[in-house]
Write an enzyme that holds these catalytic residues in place. Sequence first.
Site, PDB file in Angstrom:
ATOM      1  N   LYS A   1       0.870  -1.492  -0.353  1.00  0.00           N
ATOM      2  CA  LYS A   1      -0.091  -0.349   0.120  1.00  0.00           C
ATOM      3  C   LYS A   1       1.148   1.261   0.009  1.00  0.00           C
ATOM      4  CE  LYS A   1      -3.941  -1.878   2.056  1.00  0.00           C
ATOM      5  NZ  LYS A   1      -5.094  -2.278   3.512  1.00  0.00           N
TER       6      LYS A   1
ATOM      7  N   TYR B   1     -12.722  -2.091  -3.763  1.00  0.00           N
ATOM      8  CA  TYR B   1     -12.500  -2.188  -2.256  1.00  0.00           C
ATOM      9  C   TYR B   1     -14.410  -2.315  -2.118  1.00  0.00           C
ATOM     10  CZ  TYR B   1      -8.383  -2.213   0.262  1.00  0.00           C
ATOM     11  OH  TYR B   1      -7.268  -2.443   0.484  1.00  0.00           O
TER      12      TYR B   1
ATOM     13  N   PHE C   1     -15.460   3.941   7.469  1.00  0.00           N
ATOM     14  CA  PHE C   1     -14.372   3.835   7.095  1.00  0.00           C
ATOM     15  C   PHE C   1     -14.129   3.710   5.708  1.00  0.00           C
ATOM     16  CE2 PHE C   1     -14.041  -0.887   8.137  1.00  0.00           C
ATOM     17  CZ  PHE C   1     -13.736  -1.115   7.138  1.00  0.00           C
TER      18      PHE C   1
ATOM     19  N   ARG D   1      -1.659 -14.746   3.688  1.00  0.00           N
ATOM     20  CA  ARG D   1      -2.152 -14.424   4.770  1.00  0.00           C
ATOM     21  C   ARG D   1      -1.874 -14.656   6.160  1.00  0.00           C
ATOM     22  NH1 ARG D   1      -6.967 -10.249   3.734  1.00  0.00           N
ATOM     23  NH2 ARG D   1      -7.318 -11.237   5.965  1.00  0.00           N
TER      24      ARG D   1
ATOM     25  N   THR E   1      -5.659  -7.891  10.485  1.00  0.00           N
ATOM     26  CA  THR E   1      -5.561  -6.386   9.898  1.00  0.00           C
ATOM     27  C   THR E   1      -5.399  -4.996  10.365  1.00  0.00           C
ATOM     28  OG1 THR E   1      -7.813  -7.893   8.726  1.00  0.00           O
ATOM     29  CG2 THR E   1      -7.750  -4.809   9.198  1.00  0.00           C
TER      30      THR E   1
ATOM     31  N   ARG F   1       2.509  -7.344   9.251  1.00  0.00           N
ATOM     32  CA  ARG F   1       1.812  -6.098   9.807  1.00  0.00           C
ATOM     33  C   ARG F   1       2.796  -6.100  11.162  1.00  0.00           C
ATOM     34  NH1 ARG F   1      -3.691  -6.985   7.408  1.00  0.00           N
ATOM     35  NH2 ARG F   1      -4.012  -5.402   5.329  1.00  0.00           N
TER      36      ARG F   1
ATOM     37  N   HIS G   1      -2.396  -5.682   1.698  1.00  0.00           N
ATOM     38  CA  HIS G   1      -3.604  -6.298   0.966  1.00  0.00           C
ATOM     39  C   HIS G   1      -2.880  -7.317   0.726  1.00  0.00           C
ATOM     40  CE1 HIS G   1      -7.421  -6.745  -0.593  1.00  0.00           C
ATOM     41  NE2 HIS G   1      -6.471  -7.633  -1.217  1.00  0.00           N
TER      42      HIS G   1
ATOM     43  N   GLU H   1     -10.052 -10.067  -7.971  1.00  0.00           N
ATOM     44  CA  GLU H   1      -9.109  -9.092  -7.567  1.00  0.00           C
ATOM     45  C   GLU H   1      -7.617  -8.890  -9.143  1.00  0.00           C
ATOM     46  OE1 GLU H   1      -7.679  -9.541  -3.557  1.00  0.00           O
ATOM     47  OE2 GLU H   1      -9.453  -8.463  -2.685  1.00  0.00           O
TER      48      GLU H   1
HETATM   49  P1  IDP Z   1      -7.267  -7.293   5.207  1.00  0.00           P
HETATM   50  O1  IDP Z   1      -7.110  -6.037   4.605  1.00  0.00           O
HETATM   51  O2  IDP Z   1      -6.525  -7.338   6.426  1.00  0.00           O
HETATM   52  O3  IDP Z   1      -8.573  -8.336   4.449  1.00  0.00           O
HETATM   53  P2  IDP Z   1     -10.441  -5.647   5.401  1.00  0.00           P
HETATM   54  O4  IDP Z   1     -11.217  -5.953   6.845  1.00  0.00           O
HETATM   55  O5  IDP Z   1     -10.877  -6.233   4.127  1.00  0.00           O
HETATM   56  O6  IDP Z   1      -9.053  -6.445   5.989  1.00  0.00           O
HETATM   57  O7  IDP Z   1      -9.984  -4.624   5.711  1.00  0.00           O
HETATM   58  C1  IDP Z   1      -9.494  -3.676   3.874  1.00  0.00           C
HETATM   59  C2  IDP Z   1      -8.777  -2.734   4.800  1.00  0.00           C
HETATM   60  O8  IDP Z   1      -9.862  -0.913   5.564  1.00  0.00           O
HETATM   61  C3  IDP Z   1      -7.717  -3.183   6.021  1.00  0.00           C
HETATM   62  O9  IDP Z   1      -6.548  -3.495   5.290  1.00  0.00           O
HETATM   63  C4  IDP Z   1      -7.911  -1.712   6.684  1.00  0.00           C
HETATM   64  O10 IDP Z   1      -6.624  -1.114   5.462  1.00  0.00           O
HETATM   65  C5  IDP Z   1      -8.788  -0.634   6.381  1.00  0.00           C
HETATM   66  N1  IDP Z   1     -10.084  -0.619   7.143  1.00  0.00           N
HETATM   67  C6  IDP Z   1     -10.910  -1.980   7.377  1.00  0.00           C
HETATM   68  N2  IDP Z   1     -11.087  -1.807   9.048  1.00  0.00           N
HETATM   69  C7  IDP Z   1     -10.874  -0.989   9.455  1.00  0.00           C
HETATM   70  C8  IDP Z   1     -11.712   0.532  10.193  1.00  0.00           C
HETATM   71  O11 IDP Z   1     -12.212  -0.272  10.610  1.00  0.00           O
HETATM   72  N3  IDP Z   1     -10.587   1.472  10.052  1.00  0.00           N
HETATM   73  C9  IDP Z   1      -9.821   2.100   9.567  1.00  0.00           C
HETATM   74  N4  IDP Z   1      -9.181   1.216   8.549  1.00  0.00           N
HETATM   75  C10 IDP Z   1     -10.241  -0.405   8.312  1.00  0.00           C
END
Ligand code: IDP
Length: 150
Positions: A9, A49, A57, A85, A91, A102, A115, A126
């Site tokens: 990212k 997304y 968010f 993963r 996350t 992370r 990601h 994707e």
């Molecule tokens: P992932 O990237 O681990 O698959 P997802 O739940 O699919 O997680 O969320 C996608 C992206 O959205 C996350 O990687 C993060 O950058 C952002 N994100 C997810 N939840 C939040 C939040 O509660 N606040 C701010 N950003 C969030």
Amino acid sequence: MERTFVMIKPDGVQRGLAGEIISRFERKGLKIVAMKMLWIGRELAEQHYAEHKEKPFFNALIDYITSGPVVAMVVEGRSAVSVVRTMIGKTNPAEAAPGTVRGDLAMDTGRNVVHASDSLQSAEREISLFFKPDEIFDYAKVDEDWVYEK
Ligand code: IDP
């Protein structure tokens, strides 16, 4: 063999972590079969997304992912989706285990540096959003017999 979509990212690129992150996948034994730097526009970001469209968010996420260039990759290997993963960690980087990307390199959910697809189905979706078929390479890697027993 599975293929998964991985993206460093904008914060990962800005913080000079692209090499470190790519290197982790290489050292694991995964094969990079496609890679490019691009600056994502809002339309592609919203498609990528789409599942988060109703989340509070969402706008911040689109601002973040379009804020600078990213490095997009297709990574291949046995069970690549779940292996990658596991390697990137939870996350929320504050909860991600040490040893994960992370867990080692990030602090905040909204700046979690990487990601990776969460299922085979999202990987296929994707990969086709970011790469044309002729940008993905089928090639043998010399160490394959040393990475997999058979
Ligand atoms: P992932 O990237 O681990 O698959 P997802 O739940 O699919 O997680 O969320 C996608 C992206 O959205 C996350 O990687 C993060 O950058 C952002 N994100 C997810 N939840 C939040 C939040 O509660 N606040 C701010 N950003 C969030």
